[in-house]
Structures are given as C-alpha cells and as structure tokens.
Design an enzyme around this catalytic site. Structure first.
Site, PDB file in Angstrom:
ATOM      1  N   LYS A  17      12.551 -12.763 -14.003  1.00  0.00           N
ATOM      2  CA  LYS A  17      12.177 -11.589 -14.818  1.00  0.00           C
ATOM      3  C   LYS A  17      11.031 -11.949 -15.755  1.00  0.00           C
ATOM      4  O   LYS A  17      10.049 -11.238 -15.879  1.00  0.00           O
ATOM      5  CB  LYS A  17      13.376 -11.090 -15.627  1.00  0.00           C
ATOM      6  CG  LYS A  17      14.457 -10.405 -14.829  1.00  0.00           C
ATOM      7  CD  LYS A  17      14.119  -9.021 -14.340  1.00  0.00           C
ATOM      8  CE  LYS A  17      13.512  -8.864 -13.012  1.00  0.00           C
ATOM      9  NZ  LYS A  17      14.030  -9.380 -11.811  1.00  0.00           N
TER      10      LYS A  17
ATOM     11  N   LYS B 147       6.384  -3.520  -5.435  1.00  0.00           N
ATOM     12  CA  LYS B 147       7.815  -3.209  -5.532  1.00  0.00           C
ATOM     13  C   LYS B 147       8.524  -3.513  -4.215  1.00  0.00           C
ATOM     14  O   LYS B 147       9.658  -3.946  -4.203  1.00  0.00           O
ATOM     15  CB  LYS B 147       8.023  -1.733  -5.874  1.00  0.00           C
ATOM     16  CG  LYS B 147       9.484  -1.328  -6.043  1.00  0.00           C
ATOM     17  CD  LYS B 147      10.163  -2.138  -7.121  1.00  0.00           C
ATOM     18  CE  LYS B 147      11.624  -1.803  -7.266  1.00  0.00           C
ATOM     19  NZ  LYS B 147      12.322  -2.726  -8.210  1.00  0.00           N
TER      20      LYS B 147
ATOM     21  N   ARG C 137       4.431   0.938  -6.106  1.00  0.00           N
ATOM     22  CA  ARG C 137       4.444   0.019  -4.963  1.00  0.00           C
ATOM     23  C   ARG C 137       3.472  -1.149  -5.161  1.00  0.00           C
ATOM     24  O   ARG C 137       3.500  -2.122  -4.444  1.00  0.00           O
ATOM     25  CB  ARG C 137       4.111   0.757  -3.671  1.00  0.00           C
ATOM     26  CG  ARG C 137       5.098   1.867  -3.331  1.00  0.00           C
ATOM     27  CD  ARG C 137       4.600   2.728  -2.177  1.00  0.00           C
ATOM     28  NE  ARG C 137       4.451   1.970  -0.960  1.00  0.00           N
ATOM     29  CZ  ARG C 137       5.443   1.743  -0.093  1.00  0.00           C
ATOM     30  NH1 ARG C 137       6.642   2.220  -0.358  1.00  0.00           N
ATOM     31  NH2 ARG C 137       5.254   1.052   1.001  1.00  0.00           N
TER      32      ARG C 137
ATOM     33  N   CYS D 263       0.836  -1.210   0.000  1.00  0.00           N
ATOM     34  CA  CYS D 263       0.000   0.000   0.000  1.00  0.00           C
ATOM     35  C   CYS D 263       0.869   1.258   0.000  1.00  0.00           C
ATOM     36  O   CYS D 263       2.012   1.242   0.436  1.00  0.00           O
ATOM     37  CB  CYS D 263      -0.885   0.026   1.246  1.00  0.00           C
ATOM     38  SG  CYS D 263      -1.926  -1.417   1.381  1.00  0.00           S
TER      39      CYS D 263
ATOM     40  N   TRP E 168      -2.980  -2.384  -1.681  1.00  0.00           N
ATOM     41  CA  TRP E 168      -2.570  -3.691  -2.214  1.00  0.00           C
ATOM     42  C   TRP E 168      -3.255  -4.705  -1.310  1.00  0.00           C
ATOM     43  O   TRP E 168      -2.883  -4.862  -0.145  1.00  0.00           O
ATOM     44  CB  TRP E 168      -1.048  -3.817  -2.155  1.00  0.00           C
ATOM     45  CG  TRP E 168      -0.472  -5.008  -2.832  1.00  0.00           C
ATOM     46  CD1 TRP E 168      -0.289  -5.193  -4.180  1.00  0.00           C
ATOM     47  CD2 TRP E 168       0.017  -6.212  -2.208  1.00  0.00           C
ATOM     48  NE1 TRP E 168       0.295  -6.407  -4.424  1.00  0.00           N
ATOM     49  CE2 TRP E 168       0.489  -7.065  -3.246  1.00  0.00           C
ATOM     50  CE3 TRP E 168       0.105  -6.648  -0.911  1.00  0.00           C
ATOM     51  CZ2 TRP E 168       1.047  -8.315  -3.001  1.00  0.00           C
ATOM     52  CZ3 TRP E 168       0.660  -7.895  -0.651  1.00  0.00           C
ATOM     53  CH2 TRP E 168       1.120  -8.720  -1.694  1.00  0.00           C
TER      54      TRP E 168
ATOM     55  N   HIS F  64      18.142 -34.584 -13.619  1.00  0.00           N
ATOM     56  CA  HIS F  64      17.476 -35.150 -12.422  1.00  0.00           C
ATOM     57  C   HIS F  64      16.008 -34.761 -12.372  1.00  0.00           C
ATOM     58  O   HIS F  64      15.390 -34.756 -11.314  1.00  0.00           O
ATOM     59  CB  HIS F  64      18.202 -34.653 -11.166  1.00  0.00           C
ATOM     60  CG  HIS F  64      19.635 -35.072 -11.115  1.00  0.00           C
ATOM     61  ND1 HIS F  64      20.046 -36.347 -10.798  1.00  0.00           N
ATOM     62  CD2 HIS F  64      20.765 -34.395 -11.428  1.00  0.00           C
ATOM     63  CE1 HIS F  64      21.354 -36.432 -10.869  1.00  0.00           C
ATOM     64  NE2 HIS F  64      21.819 -35.259 -11.248  1.00  0.00           N
TER      65      HIS F  64
ATOM     66  N   GLU G  63      17.575 -15.719 -12.266  1.00  0.00           N
ATOM     67  CA  GLU G  63      17.135 -14.325 -12.395  1.00  0.00           C
ATOM     68  C   GLU G  63      16.413 -14.110 -13.721  1.00  0.00           C
ATOM     69  O   GLU G  63      15.379 -13.447 -13.784  1.00  0.00           O
ATOM     70  CB  GLU G  63      18.339 -13.389 -12.269  1.00  0.00           C
ATOM     71  CG  GLU G  63      18.048 -11.911 -12.495  1.00  0.00           C
ATOM     72  CD  GLU G  63      17.010 -11.329 -11.527  1.00  0.00           C
ATOM     73  OE1 GLU G  63      16.663 -11.992 -10.537  1.00  0.00           O
ATOM     74  OE2 GLU G  63      16.531 -10.220 -11.790  1.00  0.00           O
TER      75      GLU G  63
ATOM     76  N   GLU H 236       7.623 -12.860 -13.876  1.00  0.00           N
ATOM     77  CA  GLU H 236       6.930 -11.821 -13.095  1.00  0.00           C
ATOM     78  C   GLU H 236       6.336 -10.718 -13.966  1.00  0.00           C
ATOM     79  O   GLU H 236       5.427 -10.020 -13.533  1.00  0.00           O
ATOM     80  CB  GLU H 236       7.827 -11.228 -12.016  1.00  0.00           C
ATOM     81  CG  GLU H 236       8.965 -10.366 -12.464  1.00  0.00           C
ATOM     82  CD  GLU H 236       9.707  -9.753 -11.268  1.00  0.00           C
ATOM     83  OE1 GLU H 236       9.090  -9.375 -10.267  1.00  0.00           O
ATOM     84  OE2 GLU H 236      10.937  -9.659 -11.358  1.00  0.00           O
TER      85      GLU H 236
ATOM     86  N   ASN I  86      -0.870   1.218   5.851  1.00  0.00           N
ATOM     87  CA  ASN I  86      -0.069   0.206   5.155  1.00  0.00           C
ATOM     88  C   ASN I  86       0.370  -0.798   6.209  1.00  0.00           C
ATOM     89  O   ASN I  86       0.889  -0.407   7.255  1.00  0.00           O
ATOM     90  CB  ASN I  86       1.164   0.847   4.489  1.00  0.00           C
ATOM     91  CG  ASN I  86       2.053  -0.205   3.827  1.00  0.00           C
ATOM     92  OD1 ASN I  86       1.566  -1.245   3.382  1.00  0.00           O
ATOM     93  ND2 ASN I  86       3.347   0.050   3.781  1.00  0.00           N
ATOM     94  N   GLY I  87       0.152  -2.086   5.970  1.00  0.00           N
ATOM     95  CA  GLY I  87       0.624  -3.093   6.917  1.00  0.00           C
ATOM     96  C   GLY I  87      -0.440  -4.157   7.145  1.00  0.00           C
ATOM     97  O   GLY I  87      -1.440  -4.225   6.441  1.00  0.00           O
TER      98      GLY I  87
HETATM   99  C1  AGP Z   1      12.448  -8.747  -8.393  1.00  0.00           C
HETATM  100  O1  AGP Z   1      12.261  -8.395  -9.750  1.00  0.00           O
HETATM  101  C2  AGP Z   1      11.133  -8.810  -7.649  1.00  0.00           C
HETATM  102  N1  AGP Z   1      10.434  -7.601  -7.755  1.00  0.00           N
HETATM  103  C3  AGP Z   1      11.293  -9.303  -6.222  1.00  0.00           C
HETATM  104  O2  AGP Z   1      11.711 -10.642  -6.282  1.00  0.00           O
HETATM  105  C4  AGP Z   1      12.302  -8.535  -5.332  1.00  0.00           C
HETATM  106  O3  AGP Z   1      13.618  -8.785  -5.764  1.00  0.00           O
HETATM  107  C5  AGP Z   1      12.152  -9.051  -3.893  1.00  0.00           C
HETATM  108  O4  AGP Z   1      10.853  -8.736  -3.447  1.00  0.00           O
HETATM  109  C6  AGP Z   1      13.196  -8.455  -2.935  1.00  0.00           C
HETATM  110  O5  AGP Z   1      13.044  -7.071  -2.878  1.00  0.00           O
HETATM  111  P1  AGP Z   1      14.189  -6.197  -2.120  1.00  0.00           P
HETATM  112  O6  AGP Z   1      15.455  -6.345  -2.915  1.00  0.00           O
HETATM  113  O7  AGP Z   1      13.641  -4.816  -2.127  1.00  0.00           O
HETATM  114  O8  AGP Z   1      14.328  -6.772  -0.736  1.00  0.00           O
END
Ligand code: AGP
Length: 608
Positions: A485, A603, A27, A2, A74, A504, A481, A488, A100-101
């Site tokens: 990418k 984010k 966010r 949020c 959110w 395996h 990674e 997501e 937020n929380g």
């Molecule tokens: C990465 O593209 C994602 N948005 C997510 O995995 C992110 O890396 C993860 O939430 C960790 O975030 P941070 O580096 O702000 O702790």
C-alpha cells in the site's frame, strides 16, 4: 490498462466518449484521444497526459458526429506521445481503431505491412491492426476484422469505425475484457461497464474470441469463424454513485471507509441460519470438495497477500495442505498437480493476465478451478469451474483496500465451510467463528475512527525514504500488504518481511532513521513478535506498532502504537490492515500524490 469506449446514437458523441473515459481512467493511463465521424470524415483529437488535457483540446477544437471511439492509453510499446496515442488510423484515413492489449507478433506483421507500402504513424504494436483491416476493407469492415483477428498473436480487445459505414462499430476480443450495450436508439462498447453506466440498463459481456457488430437497435455477435453466438444480456447492477467519490476526496479513502458495510453485507449473505453458504456458483459439489487433498491458491499483489492469509486459515480449520503461488511464477513452473488438487484464483478485477493464465494452466491439466472474484462476468469468472463473488462492490482506487478484506473474509468462510464438511469444525467451533465475524464490521468502524491519529503519525514520517513492515503468522501477510500500500501510492521504498526473518538480512537496514511498522496484536506469536520489536529498538529503529487495545508491553517499547479491538486471531489481519491502509493514504496525500491513479500502475493488469 488501456480503456476503450465506443458510441453510436443520438446523444452528443464527444460528451459520451469523454464521460466514459473519465469513468475508465481508474484503469491507469498516460494519454487519451477520441475519433468522431462527422460530415463523412474522421476527426481525431488526441493528446498525451491527463484527460483534462483532452477535454481542453476538444473545448478549443470542438468535434461533432453520430459515431465515435475513445481511448485511454497505458503505454506498453512507445512513449506516451501524440503519435502513439489512440485512436490509430489507416493510411487512407478511413478507419479509426482503439485497442487494449499486446500484439506479440507485431514486429513481423509490421515488416510485412511496410514492405507492402503501409506508412506507420506510431511505434505501437497496436497499429498493425488498423493496417491489416485496411488491406481487407474491400471485403467490408466486418470481414476485414474477421480476417485480421486470425493473424494476431497476443491478447487484444478493440473497436473500429469507418467513414464508409457510419452506422456501426465493429469490435473484437481475445483474452482482454470488453462489454457492449444497445437499445433501439443507441449502442456502446467499453472495456468495462463503468464506461457506460447510467446510459444502459442491460449489458452484454462479450464472450472470448468474438466479433460484434454494434449499431442502433443492433448487436450481432459471431465467433472468429463467423458462427453466430447468442449471449443473454444481464442487468446493470452498479450505478453512478457506486463509481463516484461522493463526499470523499479520493476513491481510496471512500473504499477504506466502505469496509464495515462491505463486511456486514458479506456476513449477512454468507452466514444463514448458523451455517456458511458460499453462493450459487460454487460449481464444486460437497462430494468433490471432500476429495480435495491439496489446494493451490494463485494470485497477484494484494490478492496474493489475501491468499497467504487463506493458507494459514484453511490449513488450520480444514486441515487441507494449502500452498500459495504468485501467478506469474505459477504459470511457468509446470507445478506438480494431481487430480485431487483444487486450484484457486483470487482476483479483484478478474482480468489479471497472469492469474488468468494460471487458471488456464490448471485447466489444461484437467483440474477444477474455484475463483474468488469481485468483477462478475470477468474473464476469470467466466472461465472458472466455480466462483465465489467477494461482494466488495466496484473498487476504483488502484490501491486495493476493501477487496482485500473481502477476499480474506471469504477465504476464512471457505475454511470454515471445508472444515465443517470434513468434520474438523464442530457446531460449537462454528458458533465461535460466526460470533467473531459478526462483531467484525463494528470493530472495523472502531479502527477507522482512529483516522486522525493515524494521520498525525503520517505527518511525522511522510518524508521517510524507507520503511520496514514486520509481521508473523497470519500477520506476515499484513506486513506485506501494508508495505505494498505504502510503496504503490507514496513511492516510498517499503519492505514487508516475516519478522523472524529480520535477523537474516533486513536487520542490517535498521538505523535511527528507519520507521518500522510492527504488526503485533495478541496472538499465538505475540511474544516472538515482541522480541523482534525489541531487536529493532536495540538498533535504534522507530517502531510504529499495531497492538491489541490495552496492550502496554508492545506499546511501552514503540514510538507510536495503534490499538485495534481484542479479536479472534483469524480476523486480526483484517483489523490490523486498516491502520496501514490509512497510513499509506495519508502519507501519499501529504506528499500531494495522485492517490487513486499512482504513476505507472493500472487497476487491472491485463498484460504480462
Ligand atoms: C493492489 O493494491 C495492487 N493494485 C495490485 O497489486 C493488485 O492487487 C494486483 O494487480 C492483482 O489485481 P487483481 O486482484 O485484480 O487480480
């Protein structure tokens, strides 16, 4: 997560609130709303969906007033529908609250409140806060907030306004981020500085477990027990262009293209006179560093992948046993950590709840915590014994790109720093590494120039249902990674795997429809990786290989190959990930998806 914004002052309140929410939308959210106090009454405008819906609603039904709060939600408890959208109000419609929380004890609180006659309009956990404040309003808004925060379990940051006192915003935080700004004419509160950038020159990072009374020319901070807390404002170091897309269609593409500049700045700042420096807030002396016999890196998502690269490099050059944990596992596994273990947190946002909890778990065991963070004064920054700021600049796109490569470079620099300190990296070795790093920004530029070629590959595979990403050694993390990418932002099922593990299990997935991204630059594991690619080809898989320029062997067995410059093995994870960032970006845009704000994602994941 949020986003919260609050403003009191002489500007047009709805415009300030909306502008702030637009800058906080990265966010992640699924509904939004504002509350303004005008002519002595609370006026609420809130709606599920994108901020453009809220903007249109306010255009249709304008509001005005001298004070207000806004929110992007959110959803955690309750569907994204109007009744669950913030601001939330009390039974008498006198106060409006944005949160937020997560309030973990909300069910018992709600039962008690309902038994005392409170009527709930939403099914959210947050609404208990506004009714608890309502119950103690006779003590005044500030004391009502003070008595309320003591009843809450969980993590929260909130702001509340009241029709009975239109001069102030009262806010509180516990384990969720909140900042505030003020001058003689106005004051604001927000989840992070991007919500109020370009209005104020100074920012106050609100300490944990604090209550703030904000007004024109007023900012009074106390802890939950009522004791005054003094906080020195800091200069706002980002400006609008940092959080603006500029000529790019998306923040993610802008941030991919910013990597050469970011890496150049880091190398310029961190390599001085042929030596590695890690900043003034390292917080751990050389003598303490020399005693470190084990490093445990804990992180989430992309930052966890950076940690995996760090493990290989730190063990190789500093000869320190290094393990890497996913924070949500580390925080609950009661790890065996002895006094000479250095725990590290790696986090772009510095607010990831699991990583913050892992940091606290380490501190409970009296261990030093060194953190790599991008957002200064974030919770992880403030609670670490030492920090290395990764200097990536504001990263707005939910899919992390420049922060990832900045984290890897810093872990590489840390390995060299520790290796030099412990006598495993000679002056000559160091010069070789510095030469490799100095060339890196220009090499990244070269790879980015392949953007159009990568887009052509994306066009061929944008309809694929599944992808496999394979890598070995340092580039095992690159495979993970690249898969993250893609999944997501394009919502395609993408699995990253250690290539040696393919036989395996995952090899059963391979058929003539399966694109397989194979990360195989020249390296100590090149031949092994080459064999794995052949195994995939033998099952009619479609290899898309990242290779070192001039490599004809891997190119010869791949459907597509993307050449990266000849480089030191330690920087290959940086050069090799760029094509994967671009591949994911182009597939997602070809599918016309919301690249910067992918569904369900935020984010900064400030909840468990
Ligand atoms: C990465 O593209 C994602 N948005 C997510 O995995 C992110 O890396 C993860 O939430 C960790 O975030 P941070 O580096 O702000 O702790």
């Amino acid at each position: 997560m949020c986003g919260i914004i609050g403003y009191v002052g002489t500007r047009d309140v709805p415009s300030v609130l909306l502008g702030g929410l637009w800058r906080l939308e990265y966010r992640g959210y699924d509904s939004s709303g504002i509350a303004v106090i005008g002519n002595g009454e609370l006026i609420i405008r809130k709606v599920p969906g994108k901020l453009s819906e809220l903007e249109a609603l306010i255009k249709r039904q304008p509001v005005s007033g001298g004070i207000g709060v806004g929110h992007t939600r959110w959803a955690t408890h309750g569907l994204p529908q109007e009744n669950n959208t913030h601001p939330l109000i009390d039974c008498n419609e006198e106060i409006a609250l944005v949160v937020n929380g997560i309030i973990e004890n909300y069910l018992s609180l709600k039962d008690d409140l309902e038994s005392r006659g409170h009527i709930f309009r939403s099914v959210t956990d947050s609404e208990v806060i506004v009714h608890l404040i309502e119950e103690d309003l006779d003590k005044g808004l500030v004391d009502a907030v003070r008595s309320t925060v003591k009843k809450l379990t969980g993590n929260f940051a909130f702001a509340v306004i009241s029709v009975n006192d239109r001069s102030k915003i009262v806010c509180a935080r516990h384990d969720a981020p909140l900042i505030c700004c003020y001058n003689s004419k106005e004051a604001a509160v927000a989840s992070d500085i991007s919500g109020v950038v370009s209005i104020f020159n100074d920012v106050i990072y609100i300490p944990n477990d604090s209550i703030v009374v904000l007004g024109k020319g007023k900012c009074n901070i106390t802890n939950f027990q009522g004791r005054e807390v003094r906080v020195t404002p800091r200069k706002v170091t980002i400006d609008v262009k940092d959080i603006d897309k500029g000529h790019f269609p998306h923040f993610m593409l802008k941030e991919i293209y910013e990597q050469p500049k970011v890496l150049h700045n880091i190398i310029n700042e961190r390599i001085v006179g042929g030596r590695v420096t890690l900043g003034s807030e390292l917080g751990i002396s050389d003598a303490e560093m020399k005693k470190v016999s084990r490093i445990l890196i804990q992180a989430c998502g992309t930052s966890w992948h950076a940690g995996l690269v760090g493990k290989y490099i730190i063990e190789k050059f500093a000869r320190i046993h290094t393990e890497v944990d996913i924070s949500s596992e580390f925080r609950y596994r009661d790890a065996v950590l002895d006094s000479d273990t250095l725990v590290m947190a790696v986090s772009q946002s510095g607010e990831t709840a699991d990583t913050l909890a892992g940091l606290r778990e380490a501190k409970v065991k009296f261990l030093k915590v060194l953190s790599l963070v991008n957002v200064i004064q974030s919770s992880i920054h403030r609670e670490s014994d030492g920090i290395i700021e990764i200097m990536a600049g504001p990263e707005i796109g939910v899919a992390s790109t420049k922060a990832y490569t900045a984290e890897i470079v810093h872990l590489y620099l840390l390995a060299l720093y520790l290796g030099s300190l412990r006598g495993f990296v000679s002056k000559v070795d160091l010069e070789e590494h510095i030469a490799a790093l100095t060339k890196l920004p220009a090499q990244v530029e070269q790879v980015i120039r392949l953007d159009d070629d990568i887009r052509e590959i994306a066009e061929e595979f944008s309809d694929a249902r599944d992808f496999l990403f394979l890598g070995r050694g340092l580039n095992y993390a690159t495979a993970l990674e690249g898969a993250l990418k893609l999944k997501e932002i394009s919502y395609i099922n993408a699995t990253g795997y250690a290539a040696g593990e393919m036989k395996h299990g995952p090899i059963a997935l391979i058929d003539h429809k399966m694109p397989i991204v194979c990360v195989n630059p020249r390296s100590s594991v090149y031949d092994k990786m080459f064999n794995n690619i052949q195994e995939a080809v033998a099952r009619k898989g479609i290899p898309i290989s990242v290779v070192t320029k001039g490599d004809r062997r891997t190119r010869g067995i791949s459907k597509h190959s993307i050449p990266i410059p000849e480089c030191h093995e330690c920087v290959s994870p940086i050069l090799a990930v760029i094509p994967l960032q671009l591949l994911a970006y182009h597939i997602a845009t070809l599918k016309e998806l919301d690249v910067d704000r992918p569904r369900n994602l935020a984010k900064s994941v400030t909840v468990e």
